[in-house]
Design a protein around this motif. Structure first.
Motif: not given
Length: 499
Positions: A149, A151, A153, A235, A237, A247, A435-436
């Motif tokens: 993921r 970062w 977010a 998550d 996303r 994705d 994290l989203t």
């Protein structure tokens, strides 16, 4: 060694007994290992109905309006440098997911050369020596794929979100959250189970116009303008199949550009027609007989998104098994009665649910709140959440999570208001939905899993911490101190095994 051998013989005997019962009942049983695994570009026909054996009985995979030739189909075609296809991690025999057992079998059969073990996410970290089994331990031992993921977010347009928490790496056993990786390099690696791409009309169904867990309207698909269910990815996303494919194509398939619209439309058409569920139980009887309405055919022909508390109660399709049907062996009758009891325990046994974000906060149903399993697993025929399902059960956050020294550990420090249940500092192996969203209050929230085809796709929970169905029950027992009896635990296991 003797105990291990006995267990293997016992499992083999169960599978043989189930297969024999299935053949007597006129059910075709799928071929074994080599034919069960779908390699990219195999050019095989995806049958309208095919059965696959597993420790809990037999799984049936249906393709509505099938069969379908797969040669040249984008779901089954090798793309990118790794030679993977979508089917690599979404195997029919594993209920369109991927079991740890299947991963182990592919490693043994191909000496680790199968595209499944691609360095990017099929190993613990791309920088490790890829020929060594130890470099793929999370996939082989726990069925986990590496998810990288960004970062900070990012929103759906790829713009950074200002997070209200800091994240630090406390433990890094895979070495993929340090060095050239890690938060300081704009990357965070977490490890999760592949989610099944079957029965998707249930995961995409919008049961509410708003998210009751957040007290906010559902997000809208930027392409269609329609509300998104929020139940598709662990998550959250990606809220649509198109977004999920974009994705996956840039990560798991390592494509340099997204799939084109025509390919995505063909994949959506295929995934929308696949239904998977257990068809024969561990006692060797069909789950759509004796008055029960189990099996994938019922899923394929039922309306999605129905709330069990309003319509038909969750798992009431097995109520008829309370009474023995003619022609059953004593073992079959006892097993069916256990499943029926398990359905009642699932619906009716209440317990105190506490300190679980998405349930007890932010808008809150009270802390604690007394309810049963159907509080969250409330969609008829499916058992996922009618509402968007991001909930923190404690599977990744300390102190509730089981010890998982093989996974990374992060320290989250809230910069604004403290987390409503953990305070200002949180230790987690996977921040999940945070994290989203970039919100401290979302740390550890994970989208609820679908409950169909469970016997075919161990281990369980997003991080594979429950190695079997008993492990699922035991986790909830520890987490919420429910007080299940030993009989109730076995009844719940038997129920989940026939879904």
């Amino acid at each position: 060694m003797i105990d291990v051998a006995r267990r293997h013989r016992g499992t083999a005997s169960i599978i043989l007994a189930v297969a024999a019962a299935a053949l007597v009942a006129g059910v075709s049983v799928g071929a074994q290992a080599d034919d069960d695994w779908w390699s990219p570009d195999s050019g095989r026909t995806f049958q309208a109905s095919k059965d696959y054996g597993n420790p809990g009985g037999i799984l049936r995979v249906l393709l509505k309006d099938g069969p379908m030739e797969t040669r040249g189909h984008p779901f089954f075609s090798a793309v990118g440098p790794s030679g993977r296809a979508c089917v690599t991690c979404h195997q029919p025999a594993d209920s369109m997911s991927l079991s740890a057992k299947s991963a182990q079998d592919r490693w043994d059969r191909t000496a680790g050369k199968d595209p499944l073990f691609a360095a990017y996410d099929g190993s613990d970290c791309p920088t490790l020596p890829q020929a060594e089994r130890a470099s793929h331990s999370l996939l082989l031992d726990h069925g986990l794929i590496r998810i990288q993921r960004p970062w900070p977010a990012q929103d759906v347009a790829g713009k950074p979100i200002k997070a209200d928490f800091d994240i630090e790496v406390v433990r890094d056993p895979t070495t993929c959250n340090s060095g050239g990786f890690g938060p300081d390099k704009g990357k965070i690696s977490v490890y999760r189970r592949p989610r099944p791409v079957a029965n998707l009309k249930y995961l995409l169904a919008v049961g509410f116009a708003y998210d009751p867990k957040q007290g906010m309207p559902l997000p809208l698909d930027p392409e269609s303008g329609k509300p998104m269910s929020g139940n598709l990815m662990a998550d959250g996303r990606a809220g649509t199949l198109n977004a999920q494919m974009r994705d996956a194509s840039s990560t798991h398939l390592a494509l340099l550009k997204h799939m084109d619209a025509a390919d995505m439309a063909r994949i959506v058409d295929f995934e929308s027609r696949v239904f998977a569920a257990q068809q024969i139980d561990a006692a060797g009887s069909r789950v759509d007989t004796g008055g029960a309405e189990g099996g994938p055919a019922k899923l394929a022909n039922s309306e999605a998104g129905q709330l069990g508390s309003i319509g038909r109660p969750v798992w009431s399709e097995f109520e008829a098994w309370e009474k023995p049907a003619p022609g059953l062996s004593p073992k079959q009758a006892a097993f069916r009665a256990s499943v029926a009891r398990g359905a009642k325990v699932f619906r009716d046994k209440t317990f105190l649910i506490s300190d679980s974000a998405g349930i007890n906060s932010p808008i809150g149903f009270g802390n604690p709140v007394r309810n049963s399993c159907v509080f969250c697993h409330n969609m008829t025929q499916m058992g996922n959440d009618v509402a968007p399902g991001q909930v923190d059960l404690g599977t990744t956050n300390q102190p509730f999570a089981d010890p998982m020294p093989w996974l990374p550990l992060f320290r989250i420090t809230c910069k604004g208001p403290p987390h409503p249940h953990y305070g200002r500092v949180i230790y987690t192996s996977d921040p999940g939905y945070a994290l989203t969203t970039g919100r401290c209050a979302d740390v550890g929230k994970i989208t609820l899993q679908s409950m169909r085809g469970l016997s075919a796709r161990a281990p369980y929970f997003s991080n594979g911490v429950a190695k079997d169905l008993r492990g699922v029950v035991d986790f909830y027992e520890r987490r919420y101190k429910i007080g299940y009896t030993e009989q109730e635990k076995q009844d719940l296991v038997n129920l989940m095994s026939v879904l």
